[in-house]
Enzyme design. Structure first.
Site, PDB file in Angstrom:
ATOM      1  N   CYS A   1      -6.734   1.749   5.074  1.00 61.30           N
ATOM      2  CA  CYS A   1      -7.338   0.527   5.593  1.00 61.30           C
ATOM      3  C   CYS A   1      -6.932   0.370   7.063  1.00 61.30           C
ATOM      4  CB  CYS A   1      -6.885  -0.684   4.773  1.00 61.30           C
ATOM      5  SG  CYS A   1      -5.141  -1.112   4.960  1.00 61.30           S
TER       6      CYS A   1
ATOM      7  N   GLU B   1       0.621   3.918   1.796  1.00 61.29           N
ATOM      8  CA  GLU B   1       0.983   4.331   3.150  1.00 61.29           C
ATOM      9  C   GLU B   1       2.187   3.544   3.658  1.00 61.29           C
ATOM     10  OE1 GLU B   1      -3.628   4.133   3.063  1.00 61.29           O
ATOM     11  OE2 GLU B   1      -1.940   3.179   2.049  1.00 61.29           O
TER      12      GLU B   1
ATOM     13  N   CYS C   1      -3.131  -0.239   7.526  1.00 60.30           N
ATOM     14  CA  CYS C   1      -2.303   0.960   7.350  1.00 60.30           C
ATOM     15  C   CYS C   1      -2.504   1.937   8.500  1.00 60.30           C
ATOM     16  CB  CYS C   1      -2.595   1.625   6.011  1.00 60.30           C
ATOM     17  SG  CYS C   1      -1.919   0.698   4.606  1.00 60.30           S
TER      18      CYS C   1
ATOM     19  N   HIS D   1       0.822  -1.200   0.000  1.00 59.83           N
ATOM     20  CA  HIS D   1       0.000   0.000   0.000  1.00 59.83           C
ATOM     21  C   HIS D   1       0.862   1.258   0.000  1.00 59.83           C
ATOM     22  CE1 HIS D   1      -3.867  -2.010   1.749  1.00 59.83           C
ATOM     23  NE2 HIS D   1      -3.359  -2.676   0.733  1.00 59.83           N
TER      24      HIS D   1
END
Length: 133
Positions: free
Chosen positions: A108, A84, A111, A82
């Site tokens: 999410c 992040e 994260c 991801h």
């Protein structure tokens, strides 16, 4: 002409970072900022040297699973990191302490936990701002 506020400015940069994403389904960008300076950037995609989704090597797309199925388990498992996670990885914990994470999508749960563990104090996405403990 007026200048954008800091949050709008950094979200705009995160949108530009998202353009580098290596995902055929979704482009997400993130930046770690401390003292109004960019510490690191990240976008979603394969680990270095991994298969490229934009080159047609996406196992999730090839699986034919429904869009709302799990990204983490089963036949539609996604191998991408991801945005992040990449931004935090490149900033390191010292770069994250007391910083703000700007991200083009709501993070999410995984994260969000990563941001808290890294010492990030605030997360800003287009539709919300969250202060972390």
């Amino acid at each position: 002409m007026t200048r954008p506020d800091w949050d709008s400015y950094f979200l705009g940069i995160a949108r530009a970072v998202a353009a580098r994403a290596d995902c055929s389904r979704r482009q997400v960008g993130a930046i770690v900022v401390r003292d109004r300076r960019i510490v690191s950037t990240g976008y979603n995609g394969s680990p270095p040297g991994g298969p490229s989704c934009l080159a047609g090597e996406c196992p999730r797309a090839a699986s034919g699973v429904a869009p709302d199925s799990s990204y983490d388990t089963g036949p539609g498992t996604c191998h991408a990191v991801h945005a992040e996670g990449n931004a935090v990885l490149y900033a390191g914990r010292d770069g994250c302490l007391g910083s703000t994470l700007y991200v083009t999508e709501k993070p999410c749960e995984g994260c969000s936990k990563l941001a808290r563990a890294a010492g990030i104090s605030r997360v800003v996405s287009p539709d919300r701002t969250v202060r972390l403990p």
